[in-house]
Write an enzyme that holds these catalytic residues in place. Structure first.
Site, PDB file in Angstrom:
ATOM      1  CB  CYS A 299      -0.925  -0.007   1.205  1.00 12.73           C
ATOM      2  SG  CYS A 299      -1.895  -1.519   1.367  1.00 12.73           S
ATOM      3  CB  ALA A 300       3.651   2.084  -2.323  1.00  8.57           C
TER       4      ALA A 300
ATOM      5  N   GLY B 118       4.691   6.968  -1.310  1.00  2.43           N
ATOM      6  CA  GLY B 118       6.038   6.445  -1.142  1.00  2.43           C
ATOM      7  C   GLY B 118       6.759   6.739   0.150  1.00  2.43           C
ATOM      8  N   GLY B 119       6.080   7.195   1.194  1.00 10.16           N
ATOM      9  CA  GLY B 119       6.766   7.494   2.445  1.00 10.16           C
ATOM     10  C   GLY B 119       7.526   6.311   3.000  1.00 10.16           C
TER      11      GLY B 119
ATOM     12  CG  ASP C  80      -1.640   2.720  -3.305  1.00  8.25           C
ATOM     13  OD1 ASP C  80      -1.201   2.710  -2.146  1.00  8.25           O
ATOM     14  OD2 ASP C  80      -2.795   3.096  -3.581  1.00  8.25           O
TER      15      ASP C  80
ATOM     16  CG  ASP D  41       1.416   1.991   6.089  1.00  7.16           C
ATOM     17  OD1 ASP D  41       0.582   1.954   7.014  1.00  7.16           O
ATOM     18  OD2 ASP D  41       2.071   3.002   5.808  1.00  7.16           O
TER      19      ASP D  41
ATOM     20  CB  CYS E  18      -1.347   5.268  11.517  1.00  5.56           C
ATOM     21  SG  CYS E  18      -2.360   5.609  10.082  1.00  5.56           S
TER      22      CYS E  18
END
Length: 384
Positions: free
Chosen positions: A201-202, A205-206, A225, A272, A325
């Site tokens: 789940c790029a 790109g973080g 993604d 992510d 998160c």
């Protein structure tokens, strides 16, 4: 702008923000930027003052208010100077009526407070979710150049905490804005030179840019993604960071992710996943007004689907890293339990990270304990 005009501007913005929260519209920061782009007469002090009023109201109100005026009245009830700006002047709000409805103060929606408590998040931790967040950056060791002045973060040698409002433009490519918690959970991948890593789940790109230095220019990152617009921002950032040769992007169709990734056999898959974002509410406090039990249920289903997709891309003996998160067990520890029940032979590995505390099958970071955004991370090892 007069003080009364600033108060009215805050009311107008809060009306727009509450509507956007109700209808799934733009974020508060975007709406504030648009508002002042159309009002060039507002000076920097005016913009700063209005923004502070808006965010003070958002942080003070757990439930979405009925109106911007009701939200500002809640602040005015405790601030005589602010209450005096309700003076009925040409550009100010009308005087306060004797029995006007006022928004109720609170940390979070009631249903969400209960969900947090059920996940072991106490009152102090809940309050920290709406405090102001610091500005953290990750140093890109693959680029030389000047670094901004900041404080090191213990346990994270590539992290700096900067004064709020620091302009990062002069340091493009040398540092990336990234919360200390986000940097910490990336370490859970155990990515190392020579590995193939799938960032499932790029987004923009973080995490990809944080993973790249761990490979020391030897290996490959497949960044995938379903969001074309976000994914299109990744490669320019990778070029600026000097890691573009390591990165391949893949745009996936929702529901057909496995077909796009059929040839991938990764040493590590990072998921992510889309989540409630509750751990980042310090940065986006109006998101409390957007989350509903029904939306949370949909997110949990999406996460479970993506974990299954990611597991199919892990080579025998490789690792699947689940990151959200969020502080809710429904998105974190419960997902690990469900995954292990569905995938016999897989195990949850113990993690030792510079931030966070062990929580069931993984590690949980919280703003109050770790000074970072809130995260849950688990590393799941595939059978050989």
């Amino acid at each position: 702008m007069t003080p009364a005009a600033r108060t009215q501007a805050a009311i107008d913005l809060l009306d727009a923000i509450t509507q956007a929260a109700r209808e799934g519209g733009a974020a508060a920061d975007t709406l504030i930027s648009r508002y002042f782009a159309a009002r060039r007469y507002a000076g920097s002090k005016d913009r700063r003052s209005v923004r502070e009023l808006v965010y003070a109201a958002i942080r003070a109100l757990g439930e979405r208010p009925q109106s911007g005026r009701a939200a500002m009245l809640a602040l005015a009830a405790k601030d005589a100077v602010l209450a005096a700006t309700f003076d009925g002047s040409a550009h100010g709000p009308a005087p306060i009526g004797a029995s006007e409805p006022m928004a109720a103060e609170g940390l979070h929606p009631r249903w969400f407070e209960q969900a947090l408590a059920a996940s072991g998040i106490d009152a102090a931790e809940q309050a920290a979710l709406v405090e102001r967040a610091p500005l953290d950056v990750r140093i890109n060791r693959l680029r030389d150049g000047e670094l901004p002045a900041g404080e090191p973060i213990p346990g994270l040698p590539d992290a700096l905490r900067l004064p709020a409002g620091t302009d990062l433009t002069p340091f493009a490519g040398r540092v990336e804005a990234q919360d200390a918690g986000s940097q910490t959970v990336t370490l859970a991948t155990g990515a190392a030179p020579g590995m193939t890593v799938l960032d499932l789940c790029a987004g923009a790109g973080g995490k990809t840019l944080a993973l790249a230095p761990m490979l020391a220019k030897v290996g490959q990152i497949v960044a995938a993604d379903v969001d074309r617009a976000r994914l299109s921002r990744l490669m320019p950032r990778a070029e600026a960071a000097g890691v573009a040769d390591l990165v391949e992007t893949r745009l996936m169709n929702p529901g057909q992710e496995r077909e796009t990734l059929a040839d991938v056999a990764a040493d590590v898959v990072l998921v992510d996943a889309p989540c409630s974002g509750t751990g980042t509410w310090r940065r986006n406090p109006e998101a409390r007004w957007r989350l509903t039990p029904a939306r949370l249920e949909r997110l949990v289903a999406t996460q479970r689907h993506l974990l299954a997709v990611g597991a199919a891309c892990v080579r025998p003996g490789g690792a699947l890293v689940h990151v959200v998160c969020s502080l809710l067990d429904a998105e974190g520890a419960d997902q690990v339990d469900a995954f292990l029940a569905d995938h016999p032979g897989w195990i949850a590995e113990p993690l030792s990270l510079p931030l966070g505390r062990t929580h069931r099958g993984g590690v949980r970071l919280t703003p109050a304990h770790d000074g970072s955004d809130g995260f849950f991370v688990a590393r799941l090892r595939a059978p050989c």
